[in-house]
Design an enzyme around this catalytic site. Structure first.
Site, PDB file in Angstrom:
ATOM      1  N   SER A   1     144.251 -38.295  35.739  1.00  0.00           N
ATOM      2  CA  SER A   1     144.096 -38.211  34.301  1.00  0.00           C
ATOM      3  C   SER A   1     145.264 -37.567  33.553  1.00  0.00           C
ATOM      4  O   SER A   1     145.365 -37.701  32.326  1.00  0.00           O
ATOM      5  CB  SER A   1     142.817 -37.434  33.965  1.00  0.00           C
ATOM      6  OG  SER A   1     142.888 -36.110  34.444  1.00  0.00           O
TER       7      SER A   1
ATOM      8  N   SER B   1     144.176 -35.830  39.807  1.00  0.00           N
ATOM      9  CA  SER B   1     144.696 -36.078  38.454  1.00  0.00           C
ATOM     10  C   SER B   1     146.058 -35.472  38.147  1.00  0.00           C
ATOM     11  O   SER B   1     146.637 -35.769  37.098  1.00  0.00           O
ATOM     12  CB  SER B   1     143.687 -35.594  37.406  1.00  0.00           C
ATOM     13  OG  SER B   1     142.609 -36.487  37.329  1.00  0.00           O
TER      14      SER B   1
ATOM     15  N   LYS C   1     148.769 -30.422  29.185  1.00  0.00           N
ATOM     16  CA  LYS C   1     147.711 -31.437  29.100  1.00  0.00           C
ATOM     17  C   LYS C   1     146.710 -30.986  28.035  1.00  0.00           C
ATOM     18  O   LYS C   1     146.331 -29.804  28.000  1.00  0.00           O
ATOM     19  CB  LYS C   1     147.039 -31.570  30.466  1.00  0.00           C
ATOM     20  CG  LYS C   1     145.999 -32.666  30.593  1.00  0.00           C
ATOM     21  CD  LYS C   1     145.470 -32.694  32.025  1.00  0.00           C
ATOM     22  CE  LYS C   1     144.498 -33.831  32.280  1.00  0.00           C
ATOM     23  NZ  LYS C   1     144.035 -33.836  33.688  1.00  0.00           N
TER      24      LYS C   1
END
Lengths: 453, 64
Positions: free
Chosen positions: A155, A179, A80
């Site tokens: 996210s 997330s 990420k």
């Protein structure tokens, strides 16, 4: 040619050991998939193709030379894009950080490299991890591989999309209110939020340091365990195995009340199927409630808004136009909080944490849907739940965020598809100090539940 | 500060800063603050037994 990019780590490590494939071959396939799918999914912000291929060649040379290798040796993995990798941008999905290049590896990145993992690139995300859809990124929104008209969740949306679509074999995400588990749930992969403090958060752009967790998104519970162990600094040997806990006589708490109200019928049905499968395997599933569950939202909001506002105050003043408008507004909200309310939230957090601990006493895990809905349409502001509409953000967060407050380990497993073909996730929550036990139980559950693909 | 007074001040500040689109979010936050302040773990300076911590939850047991 075999589709190695769609295999699990567990399968690939065996195939590489037997000489059936190589890290270079798997990495080339993943890079080709990224190139093909990036226009459709936008799952990456940066692709490190040259470095990845160099690492894959090095991994193959080491294996050929007879070096002792770990389970992740030669496996293509993505990060990420709020996790530092030396020499690579860390944008956090925001134009605010478009020029920021990491000078050192985050500890989790260094551990992956030391284990021989091949880092293929940095995944797109909801800007600064402050959202549940990955629609609002400074680099364009992420799309769900199952249905590109749907949100990939957030996210860590790019991470989930990458793992689901064969762009990387696993990805490292972060989870402040859900997330990792939310995008895993809506994309049909496994997402594991470790216990708070288990994995170092240094070198990771924060949303709320006291709620942030770093963890894996993967294609199986075994893969999530292999990655988690590596992130925790205990890189497993090439043949390490996770052993399932027998389900016969095992007690589970099925979260009721707050967790069962306002759940879409297609989600409720798949979770009921999963519970029935566990019961057929001999598990004992009994309802359990958390007395203060309805207070989770107000408590969570104070903490995350306050912590995020502190981190972003300077750039909200100096570069407000570099934020996406929705994320900027949510961050601005945090600048109006009062200290007395933040203090109330900190006390409430401990009340909720102890209630979750108490609910886990004598039980292997707590069960509930990961989300009360399937993936919402891209750009939707509300989703239908029961008889009414609910804001997307509220709906996507409310079943995962209790366990960020409580700090317990929690994993989302695919548990089937809705009639529309959209993945549904089942969340298992384990006791603090019981990460290994939770994943052993999750492995047993995975084996008796319907596959999501 | 009461929630009403806080909200009045926050809305006025958002207007002054040229962020009118922040107003509905602040109104939602006001509802959240009201719920937080109503939670039964909150203590008051004039409560009897004010020295007792506000966490009426039994200690966790070791899971089987």
């Amino acid at each position: 040619m075999s589709a190695w990019h769609d295999e699990t780590i567990d399968a690939l490590r065996g195939a590489m050991a037997r000489g059936e494939t190589t890290s270079v071959r798997v990495t080339e396939q993943c890079l080709a998939r990224i190139e093909a799918e990036q226009p459709r999914l936008n799952a990456f912000i940066t692709v490190t193709a040259d470095a990845a291929l160099a690492a894959a060649h090095a991994a193959d040379r080491a294996r050929a030379a007879g070096a002792a290798v770990s389970a992740l040796h030669g496996i293509p993995i993505s990060l990420k894009d709020l996790i530092d990798q030396a020499g690579v941008h860390t944008t956090a999905g925001s134009q605010v950080r478009r020029d920021v290049v990491a000078t050192t590896d985050a500890p989790v990145t260094a551990r992956l490299k030391a284990a021989g993992a091949v880092l293929v690139g940095k995944n797109n995300l909801h800007e600064f991890a402050f959202g549940t859809t990955s629609d609002d990124s400074g680099f364009g929104g992420v799309r769900n591989p199952v249905d590109p008209g749907r949100s990939a969740g957030g996210s860590s949306g790019g991470s989930a999309a990458a793992v689901r679509a064969g762009l990387s074999i696993a990805s490292i995400g972060t989870d402040t209110g859900g997330s990792i588990r939310i995008p895993a749930g809506v994309c049909g992969v496994v997402g594991f939020k470790p216990e708070w403090g288990d994995i170092p958060g240094d070198g990771v752009v924060p949303l709320s340091r006291q709620l942030d967790h770093v963890g894996p998104l993967a294609r199986s519970v075994t893969d999530a365990w292999l990655v988690h162990e590596t992130l925790a600094g205990r890189a497993p040997a090439a043949n390490a195995q996770l052993h399932a806990t027998p389900l016969q006589g095992l007690r589970f708490g099925l979260l009721d009340g707050y967790f069962a109200q306002r759940v879409a019928a297609d989600v409720r049905d798949r979770v009921a199927d999963a519970v029935a499968a566990l019961e057929r395997a001999g598990a004992i599933v009994e309802p359990v409630t958390l007395p203060h569950a309805a207070d989770v939202g107000p408590v969570y909001l104070q903490i995350v808004l306050g912590d995020a506002a502190a981190y972003h105050a300077a750039t909200l003043e100096s570069r407000p136009g570099d934020y996406t408008p929705p994320v900027r507004l949510r961050l601005e909200m945090g600048r109006y909080l009062l200290g007395e309310d933040y203090a109330r939230a900190l006390v409430g957090r401990e009340v909720i944490a102890r209630e979750i601990d108490a609910a886990l006493a004598g039980r292997a895990a707590l069960l509930c849907p990961t989300l009360p809905v399937t993936a919402p349409p891209v750009g939707a502001l509300t989703v239908p739940v029961g008889d009414g509409e609910e804001p997307v953000r509220n709906a996507m967060l409310r079943l995962t965020q209790p366990f960020n407050l409580g700090r317990q380990p929690a994993v989302s497993l695919p548990c089937g598809l809705s009639p529309a073909g959209l993945p549904v996730g089942l969340q298992l929550v384990g006791a603090r100090g019981g990460t290994q036990a939770l994943l052993q139980v999750a492995l047993a559950c995975e084996r008796v539940m319907a596959p999501a693909r | 500060m009461t929630v009403d007074r806080w909200l009045t001040a926050a809305l006025a500040d958002a207007e002054r800063r040229g962020l009118p689109e922040l107003k509905p979010l602040l109104q939602g936050l006001a509802s959240s603050i009201t719920a937080l302040r109503a939670a039964d773990w909150n203590e008051r300076a004039d409560d009897a037994g004010a020295s007792e911590p506000a966490a009426p939850v039994p200690p966790p047991q070791e899971p089987r």
